[in-house]
Scaffold this active site. Structure first.
Site, PDB file in Angstrom:
ATOM      1  NE  ARG A 126      45.719  22.704 -23.505  1.00  0.00           N
ATOM      2  CZ  ARG A 126      46.177  23.298 -24.579  1.00  0.00           C
ATOM      3  NH1 ARG A 126      46.756  24.472 -24.483  1.00  0.00           N
ATOM      4  NH2 ARG A 126      46.041  22.750 -25.751  1.00  0.00           N
TER       5      ARG A 126
ATOM      6  CG  HIS B 282      44.004  21.952 -31.062  1.00  0.00           C
ATOM      7  ND1 HIS B 282      44.426  21.954 -32.377  1.00  0.00           N
ATOM      8  CD2 HIS B 282      44.917  22.658 -30.376  1.00  0.00           C
ATOM      9  CE1 HIS B 282      45.554  22.621 -32.463  1.00  0.00           C
ATOM     10  NE2 HIS B 282      45.887  23.069 -31.256  1.00  0.00           N
TER      11      HIS B 282
ATOM     12  CD  GLU C  24      42.366  25.453 -26.432  1.00  0.00           C
ATOM     13  OE1 GLU C  24      42.921  24.362 -26.296  1.00  0.00           O
ATOM     14  OE2 GLU C  24      42.883  26.404 -27.047  1.00  0.00           O
TER      15      GLU C  24
ATOM     16  CG  ASN D 157      48.407  25.372 -20.683  1.00  0.00           C
ATOM     17  OD1 ASN D 157      49.069  24.341 -20.535  1.00  0.00           O
ATOM     18  ND2 ASN D 157      48.136  25.888 -21.874  1.00  0.00           N
TER      19      ASN D 157
ATOM     20  NE  ARG E  99      53.162  20.602 -33.250  1.00  0.00           N
ATOM     21  CZ  ARG E  99      52.164  21.144 -32.565  1.00  0.00           C
ATOM     22  NH1 ARG E  99      51.010  21.408 -33.155  1.00  0.00           N
ATOM     23  NH2 ARG E  99      52.310  21.413 -31.292  1.00  0.00           N
TER      24      ARG E  99
END
Ligand code: AMP
Length: 398
Positions: A91, A180, A383, A7, A240
């Site tokens: 990813r 996601h 993940e 990633n 956020r």
């Protein structure tokens, strides 16, 4: 088969090496400050002490080289030679509407990831750097791209279109993509197993972490999700804002003499529960502050839970009912109070939680209460394992 999962961020690179015989993590690690003074790699072999490498990493090629050094070192190494690695899974944040599943990387795939840069300007260039660095160092090893957006590509237009001039969709591909996706796919697939694969199962997956999103899934396919064109939409998150009235951007911009991009940056990095609580973006700190009577921390938590309840309620309507509600992510897996509060606020739908079983943290548990109208699960997400599985399957199919 051994698969390396990568990633890559702009100045960081996370990795995990899997032995796919038993899906075990052999080692994982993080390169930080790539291209910046003081770069460091922290390598964690499973079952032994972490090893730190304080070495210059001017670019991603240097970072990957250092990862190989760590993986094969006498101190903390887990393989003898990098030729033991059969494939690499990357990813990739944004696949736009070009990718609805994972794919073996070739020049065409790289060009398509490049075309999606306007949609993921921070992440896609970094993801490409990771891919190209691996190609350079291990040209004969197959590479696979696993997209954060792919799982949500089954959404119907009524869920993914924004009611703004149609030409912006045509010209700039402005629409909901969702993120996601690898996590929602992992959690929902496991939930379907737990349910015994009933036909047309209606599942709502709540990935609640520093970034949070919810997805509505029918028969294993995503029909709606809370994040949008970017990960900014939806729930209030660590830093956020989540969904707000878009007119706010213009008003802040005018009054504070900031560009639209600067306001959006504030909405991404200085908002959410951090801004409301004034304490932290970390839910543990917020919960501690609530326990000490901090009113703003309490408000932040209430707002977070309230938005989740609203999304779940609306997704029950969109799905025409519910078979399972699932919690995952740092808070979803480790926050019993948050889970209980959310389910209690959904009592009108007949959802009931088992308070005793809900005390669990970080493990897969059926927390359905007696007489509940639908199942409720904690399913820890993974993940990286999903990326490794996709990579293995694609390589095996070649
Ligand atoms: P993630 O992005 O999935 O790694 O989740 C990170 C978030 O999970 C942070 O806000 C953490 O505070 C939160 N988290 C992790 N452990 C706990 C816990 N035991 N209780 C509440 N929140 C937690």
């Amino acid at each position: 088969m051994k698969i390396l999962v990568i990633n890559a961020g702009s100045s960081s690179l996370k990795y995990q090496l899997f032995d796919m015989e038993n899906e075990a993590v052999m080692a994982k690690g993080l390169c930080e400050r790539i291209g910046i003074n003081g770069s460091v790699l922290t390598h964690k072999p499973t079952g032994s002490e972490p090893v730190k490498y304080v070495e210059d990493m001017p670019d991603h090629v240097a970072a990957i080289k250092l990862v190989f050094k760590a993986l094969t070192a006498s101190n903390g190494g887990v393989i003898k030679d990098m030729s033991e690695i059969n494939a690499v899974g990357h990813r990739v944040l944004h696949g736009g509407d070009k990718f609805s599943e994972s794919i073996v990387i070739d020049e065409k795939v790289k060009a398509a990831i490049r075309e999606c840069i306007p949609l993921g300007p921070l992440h896609n260039p970094a993801n490409l750097m990771g891919i190209e660095a691996c190609e350079k160092i291990m040209p004969d090893v197959p590479q696979v791209a696993v997209f954060d957006t792919a799982f949500h590509q089954t959404m119907p237009p009524k869920a993914y279109m924004y009611a703004i001039p149609y030409e912006y969709y045509e010209k700039y591909k402005i629409r909901r993509y969702g993120f996601h996706g690898t996590s929602h796919r992992f959690i929902s697939a496991r939930t379907l197993e737990l349910l015994g694969h009933p036909e047309n199962a209606r599942v709502i997956t709540c990935h609640l972490g520093n970034g949070s999103s919810i997805a509505a899934i029918k028969d294993g396919k995503c029909v709606d999700t809370s994040m949008g064109l970017t990960p900014l939409e939806g729930l209030p998150m660590g830093t956020r804002s989540g969904s707000i009235d878009p007119a706010i951007v213009g008003i802040i911009s005018e009054n504070e003499k900031l560009s639209a991009a600067e306001v959006v940056s504030i909405l991404n990095k200085q908002s959410g529960v951090l801004a409301i609580s004034g304490v932290s973006s970390d839910f543990r700190d917020i919960e501690d502050a609530v326990a000490k009577g901090n009113e703003r921390a309490k408000l932040a938590l209430e707002m977070f839970e309230y938005e989740i309840v609203k999304y779940v309620g609306s997704y029950i309507a969109a799905l025409g009912g519910l078979d399972a509600l699932v919690f995952a992510g740092g808070i979803g897996e480790n926050g019993p109070e948050t889970r209980e509060s959310i389910v209690n606020q959904l009592h009108t739908f007949g959802l009931k939680i088992d308070a005793e079983k809900n005390k669990a943290r970080g493990k897969e548990v059926d927390i359905t209460g007696e007489g509940s109208s639908a199942k409720i699960f904690i399913v820890p997400t993974n993940e990286e394992l999903m990326i490794a599985r996709d990579t293995k399957n694609l390589i095996a199919a070649r």
